[in-house]
Design a protein around this motif. Sequence first.
Motif, short mmCIF file in Angstrom:
data_model
loop_
_atom_site.label_atom_id
_atom_site.label_comp_id
_atom_site.label_asym_id
_atom_site.label_seq_id
_atom_site.Cartn_x
_atom_site.Cartn_y
_atom_site.Cartn_z
N GLN A 155 -6.15 11.73 -5.88
CA GLN A 155 -5.10 11.90 -4.89
C GLN A 155 -3.82 12.45 -5.52
O GLN A 155 -3.11 13.25 -4.91
CB GLN A 155 -4.81 10.57 -4.20
CG GLN A 155 -5.98 10.05 -3.37
CD GLN A 155 -5.68 8.71 -2.71
OE1 GLN A 155 -4.53 8.27 -2.66
NE2 GLN A 155 -6.72 8.04 -2.22
N TYR A 202 -3.52 2.51 -13.96
CA TYR A 202 -3.04 1.17 -13.70
C TYR A 202 -1.68 0.97 -14.38
O TYR A 202 -1.57 1.14 -15.59
CB TYR A 202 -4.03 0.13 -14.23
CG TYR A 202 -5.43 0.27 -13.68
CD1 TYR A 202 -5.84 -0.43 -12.56
CD2 TYR A 202 -6.36 1.10 -14.32
CE1 TYR A 202 -7.13 -0.30 -12.06
CE2 TYR A 202 -7.65 1.24 -13.83
CZ TYR A 202 -8.03 0.54 -12.70
OH TYR A 202 -9.31 0.68 -12.22
N HIS A 253 -5.78 3.43 -18.08
CA HIS A 253 -6.48 4.22 -17.07
C HIS A 253 -7.97 4.26 -17.36
O HIS A 253 -8.42 3.99 -18.48
CB HIS A 253 -5.91 5.64 -17.01
CG HIS A 253 -6.14 6.45 -18.25
ND1 HIS A 253 -7.07 7.46 -18.33
CD2 HIS A 253 -5.56 6.40 -19.48
CE1 HIS A 253 -7.06 8.00 -19.54
NE2 HIS A 253 -6.15 7.37 -20.24
N ARG A 268 -8.84 6.02 -12.03
CA ARG A 268 -7.59 5.37 -11.65
C ARG A 268 -6.61 5.25 -12.82
O ARG A 268 -7.01 5.26 -13.97
CB ARG A 268 -7.87 3.97 -11.09
CG ARG A 268 -8.78 3.96 -9.87
CD ARG A 268 -9.13 2.53 -9.48
NE ARG A 268 -10.08 2.47 -8.38
CZ ARG A 268 -11.40 2.54 -8.53
NH1 ARG A 268 -11.92 2.65 -9.75
NH2 ARG A 268 -12.19 2.48 -7.48
N LYS A 310 0.84 -1.19 0.00
CA LYS A 310 0.00 0.00 0.00
C LYS A 310 0.88 1.24 0.00
O LYS A 310 1.91 1.29 0.65
CB LYS A 310 -0.92 0.02 1.23
CG LYS A 310 -1.95 -1.08 1.23
CD LYS A 310 -2.89 -0.95 2.43
CE LYS A 310 -3.96 -2.05 2.40
NZ LYS A 310 -4.91 -1.91 3.54
N PHE A 333 -0.77 6.90 -2.61
CA PHE A 333 -1.68 7.23 -3.71
C PHE A 333 -2.36 6.02 -4.32
O PHE A 333 -3.03 6.13 -5.35
CB PHE A 333 -0.91 8.00 -4.79
CG PHE A 333 -0.26 9.24 -4.26
CD1 PHE A 333 -1.01 10.35 -3.93
CD2 PHE A 333 1.11 9.28 -4.06
CE1 PHE A 333 -0.42 11.48 -3.42
CE2 PHE A 333 1.71 10.42 -3.55
CZ PHE A 333 0.95 11.52 -3.23
N GLY A 334 -2.21 4.85 -3.72
CA GLY A 334 -2.87 3.68 -4.26
C GLY A 334 -2.25 2.41 -3.72
O GLY A 334 -1.45 2.43 -2.78
N ASN A 335 -2.61 1.29 -4.33
CA ASN A 335 -2.16 -0.02 -3.87
C ASN A 335 -1.56 -0.82 -5.01
O ASN A 335 -1.79 -0.52 -6.19
CB ASN A 335 -3.34 -0.80 -3.26
CG ASN A 335 -4.00 -0.03 -2.13
OD1 ASN A 335 -3.33 0.59 -1.31
ND2 ASN A 335 -5.33 -0.05 -2.08
N LYS A 345 -0.13 -1.93 -10.25
CA LYS A 345 -0.11 -0.77 -9.36
C LYS A 345 -1.28 0.14 -9.72
O LYS A 345 -1.40 0.60 -10.85
CB LYS A 345 1.22 -0.01 -9.51
CG LYS A 345 1.43 1.10 -8.50
CD LYS A 345 2.85 1.67 -8.64
CE LYS A 345 3.14 2.73 -7.60
NZ LYS A 345 4.54 3.24 -7.70
N VAL A 346 -2.15 0.37 -8.75
CA VAL A 346 -3.37 1.14 -8.97
C VAL A 346 -3.24 2.49 -8.27
O VAL A 346 -3.11 2.55 -7.04
CB VAL A 346 -4.61 0.39 -8.45
CG1 VAL A 346 -5.88 1.18 -8.78
CG2 VAL A 346 -4.68 -1.02 -9.06
N LEU A 347 -3.27 3.58 -9.03
CA LEU A 347 -3.14 4.93 -8.48
C LEU A 347 -4.45 5.69 -8.67
O LEU A 347 -5.12 5.53 -9.69
CB LEU A 347 -2.02 5.69 -9.20
CG LEU A 347 -0.64 5.02 -9.19
CD1 LEU A 347 0.32 5.81 -10.07
CD2 LEU A 347 -0.11 4.92 -7.78
N PHE A 348 -4.81 6.51 -7.70
CA PHE A 348 -6.03 7.29 -7.78
C PHE A 348 -5.73 8.69 -8.32
O PHE A 348 -4.92 9.42 -7.76
CB PHE A 348 -6.70 7.38 -6.41
CG PHE A 348 -7.23 6.07 -5.91
CD1 PHE A 348 -8.48 5.61 -6.29
CD2 PHE A 348 -6.46 5.27 -5.07
CE1 PHE A 348 -8.97 4.39 -5.84
CE2 PHE A 348 -6.93 4.05 -4.62
CZ PHE A 348 -8.19 3.61 -5.00
#
Length: 353
Positions: free
Chosen positions: A120, A159, A153, A157, A93, A96-98, A114-117
């Motif tokens: 954020q 990716y 994306h 999100r 974690k 900005f994401g997981n 890798k998943v980013l928002f």
Amino acid sequence: MKMNALKCGCKENRPQIAGKPGCICNNSIQKLPADSFKIPAIPAGRPLHNSTKANVNDNKEQSTSGKPELINRDDKKKSWTLSDFDLGRPLGKGKFGNVYLAREKESHYVVALKVLFKSQILDSEIEHQVRREVEIQCRLRHPNILRMYGYFHDEKRIYLILEYAKHGALYKLLKERGRFDEKTAAIYVRDLTRALVYCHSKKVIHRDIKPENLLIGHNLELKIADFGWSVHSPSSRRMTLCGTLDYLSPEMIEGKPHSYAVDIWSLGVLCYELLVGLPPFDAKDSHQTYRKIRYVIIKYPDFISERAKDLMGKLLVINPEHRLPLTSVLQHPWILENAPEGAIPSAHIQEQK
């Protein structure tokens, strides 16, 4: 030198210890509305199937795992979507994401997703960092650099499709062990040096070397995994203050132009932290850390060998031009003695048994 201008706007960084921030940055990018987020142009076709034949034609620096790579094919019409993957357990974690273990459905190739928002990223004003990270990492091919196969994306999100590093984060292993023996540390320093030689040959300065940004791959090789502060710099001279405080070079904390030599300094800091368990300039507050870095005030524990001290002493030099070149690091007696080809980090020997 201003001592009160610290502001943390970075991604995954160390927690504050005794009031000292784990990182610093001087982000001056204006805040953008949510609908302005832009994704870099895709540099290659859609990676898809495992293919032994295609892997032979691929860059030989790409894989050390002995297994087929997830490779590109000439199919730019179809882009990736989340439905192309089966998601597994979370791997980590971040701010900005997981990151999740994932498998591409058609090829069954295992990756890290890798998943980013976006929200954020925009709120923290680091859109330029994410774009630069993607643009740089997608183009790097080296066994000691985590591969980025591609990205996609949706509305909320981003990716990133990344190589899966089987043995996890170096930082976690270091905290579990406390510190490494000299053979293990030398192998990791050798691997990182090779990666930096390659990066510099591609005009890329990493600027944020630290255990948190390093992973351990399938064959126990070290891999640089995060390029958020990296920059493609053909001119080699930069002014941005960035990275993690404990790893900043003297020229960076004094606001002077910096170049590839900042990575050589960070290599010396990392070598010390691997051997001791703490960075060499660790202190109660940032003011003391600044002072230690500026005057290179280092205390070596008695258990550190003379050859290890010699190498670190040649890396942690105030004048950037006098730091030991990376190619010479690979020929240093400490590296040659402790990290011959085929040597396995002793920190993993028990794990393998």
